[in-house]
Design an enzyme around this catalytic site. Structure first.
Site, PDB file in Angstrom:
ATOM      1  N   LYS A 170      61.555 147.281  91.489  1.00 43.12           N
ATOM      2  CA  LYS A 170      61.018 147.395  92.856  1.00 43.12           C
ATOM      3  C   LYS A 170      61.064 148.829  93.372  1.00 43.12           C
ATOM      4  O   LYS A 170      62.029 149.545  93.158  1.00 43.12           O
ATOM      5  CB  LYS A 170      61.804 146.467  93.785  1.00 43.12           C
ATOM      6  CG  LYS A 170      61.298 146.458  95.214  1.00 43.12           C
ATOM      7  CD  LYS A 170      61.888 145.320  96.017  1.00 43.12           C
ATOM      8  CE  LYS A 170      63.345 145.526  96.320  1.00 43.12           C
ATOM      9  NZ  LYS A 170      63.868 144.534  97.270  1.00 43.12           N
ATOM     10  N   HIS A 190      59.393 149.826  97.004  1.00 42.84           N
ATOM     11  CA  HIS A 190      59.612 149.476  98.426  1.00 42.84           C
ATOM     12  C   HIS A 190      59.891 150.673  99.327  1.00 42.84           C
ATOM     13  O   HIS A 190      60.638 150.577 100.297  1.00 42.84           O
ATOM     14  CB  HIS A 190      60.734 148.447  98.546  1.00 42.84           C
ATOM     15  CG  HIS A 190      60.496 147.474  99.662  1.00 42.84           C
ATOM     16  ND1 HIS A 190      61.449 146.575 100.093  1.00 42.84           N
ATOM     17  CD2 HIS A 190      59.407 147.267 100.446  1.00 42.84           C
ATOM     18  CE1 HIS A 190      60.964 145.840 101.072  1.00 42.84           C
ATOM     19  NE2 HIS A 190      59.723 146.247 101.310  1.00 42.84           N
ATOM     20  N   CYS A 237      66.466 146.442 101.940  1.00 40.54           N
ATOM     21  CA  CYS A 237      65.940 147.201 100.799  1.00 40.54           C
ATOM     22  C   CYS A 237      65.565 148.648 101.099  1.00 40.54           C
ATOM     23  O   CYS A 237      66.127 149.579 100.524  1.00 40.54           O
ATOM     24  CB  CYS A 237      64.717 146.481 100.238  1.00 40.54           C
ATOM     25  SG  CYS A 237      64.850 144.702 100.165  1.00 40.54           S
ATOM     26  N   ASP A 290      69.787 145.373  95.624  1.00 43.21           N
ATOM     27  CA  ASP A 290      69.983 145.373  97.064  1.00 43.21           C
ATOM     28  C   ASP A 290      69.998 143.945  97.624  1.00 43.21           C
ATOM     29  O   ASP A 290      69.718 142.971  96.928  1.00 43.21           O
ATOM     30  CB  ASP A 290      68.916 146.221  97.764  1.00 43.21           C
ATOM     31  CG  ASP A 290      67.504 145.788  97.422  1.00 43.21           C
ATOM     32  OD1 ASP A 290      67.305 144.611  97.104  1.00 43.21           O
ATOM     33  OD2 ASP A 290      66.593 146.633  97.471  1.00 43.21           O
ATOM     34  N   ASP A 291      70.345 143.842  98.877  1.00 45.84           N
ATOM     35  CA  ASP A 291      70.435 142.548  99.580  1.00 45.84           C
ATOM     36  C   ASP A 291      71.432 141.606  98.906  1.00 45.84           C
ATOM     37  O   ASP A 291      71.289 140.385  98.976  1.00 45.84           O
ATOM     38  CB  ASP A 291      69.065 141.864  99.661  1.00 45.84           C
ATOM     39  CG  ASP A 291      68.035 142.694 100.425  1.00 45.84           C
ATOM     40  OD1 ASP A 291      68.328 143.864 100.714  1.00 45.84           O
ATOM     41  OD2 ASP A 291      66.969 142.182 100.728  1.00 45.84           O
TER      42      ASP A 291
END
Length: 205
Positions: free
Chosen positions: A150, A152, A96, A54-55
């Site tokens: 991750k 999150h 995210c 992501d990002d």
């Protein structure tokens, strides 16, 4: 001593090149299905590997940008993409938590209350426990689900951890980002954010 260092350097380069070539060969064969032994064992239940980054900016990958980005930027991902399907018309979230929530639920983040940004390490909320997630469905079909990296999506209570949401095993960090060398949280340096958990127990939490 100079000759010694030169010899050592040459040996190191040879070993490194051998490792890179071998790794490239494995990735290339994987992309062509040559290492997929399970396909011949059980064709009705293929292995699923999903990589979520992501990002990431539009021009961060070496494929799908009409040749504007060199393919060597992401060599291994480019090989896998070129031997698969590249989707060029899609919509994604910019951060995210909404991205991960949409992926795991199949719903728009706004419909599950996760459209307003990120779940922080000390946030007393998480992805709604009533939501049915993709790993829970796969689990019902006999899959063993593993997550690395991750999460999150909330962690203030163990019932919101990945291994309570359909994953059999989780190794990674629950917040947005950590320092890779120390595993401490970037916003709260006094906290180590790295956990290994199964359905039955967890450590480091």
């Amino acid at each position: 001593s100079n000759n010694y260092y030169k010899l050592f350097g040459l040996i190191f380069i040879i070993i490194s090149l051998f490792g890179i070539i071998n790794y490239y060969d494995i990735i290339n064969k994987s992309a062509h299905g040559l290492y997929n032994k399970s396909s011949s064992i059980n064709k009705s239940k293929p292995n699923i590997i999903f990589i979520l980054a992501d990002d990431m900016s539009w021009a961060s990958l070496g494929y799908g940008t009409d040749g504007q980005i060199p393919s060597f930027i992401t060599t291994n991902l480019t090989i896998l993409a070129q031997n698969g399907i590249i989707m060029k018309n899609f919509y994604a979230q910019e951060v995210c938590t909404p991205s991960r929530a949409a992926l795991l639920t199949g719903r728009y983040p706004a419909s599950i209350g996760l459209q307003y940004g990120l779940i922080d390490l000390d946030s007393p909320w998480a992805l709604n426990i009533q939501e049915t997630l993709l790993p829970e469905i796969l689990k019902d079909y006999g899959y063993k689900n593993y997550i690395l990296g991750k999460w999150h999506l909330g962690s203030y209570n163990p019932k919101y951890l990945p291994t309570a949401r359909g994953f059999h095993n989780f190794t990674g960090y629950v917040n947005g980002q950590i320092y890779p060398w120390s595993k401490t949280e970037t916003s709260y340096n006094e906290y180590t954010d790295f956990i290994t958990s199964t359905e039955y127990c967890y450590t480091g939490y």
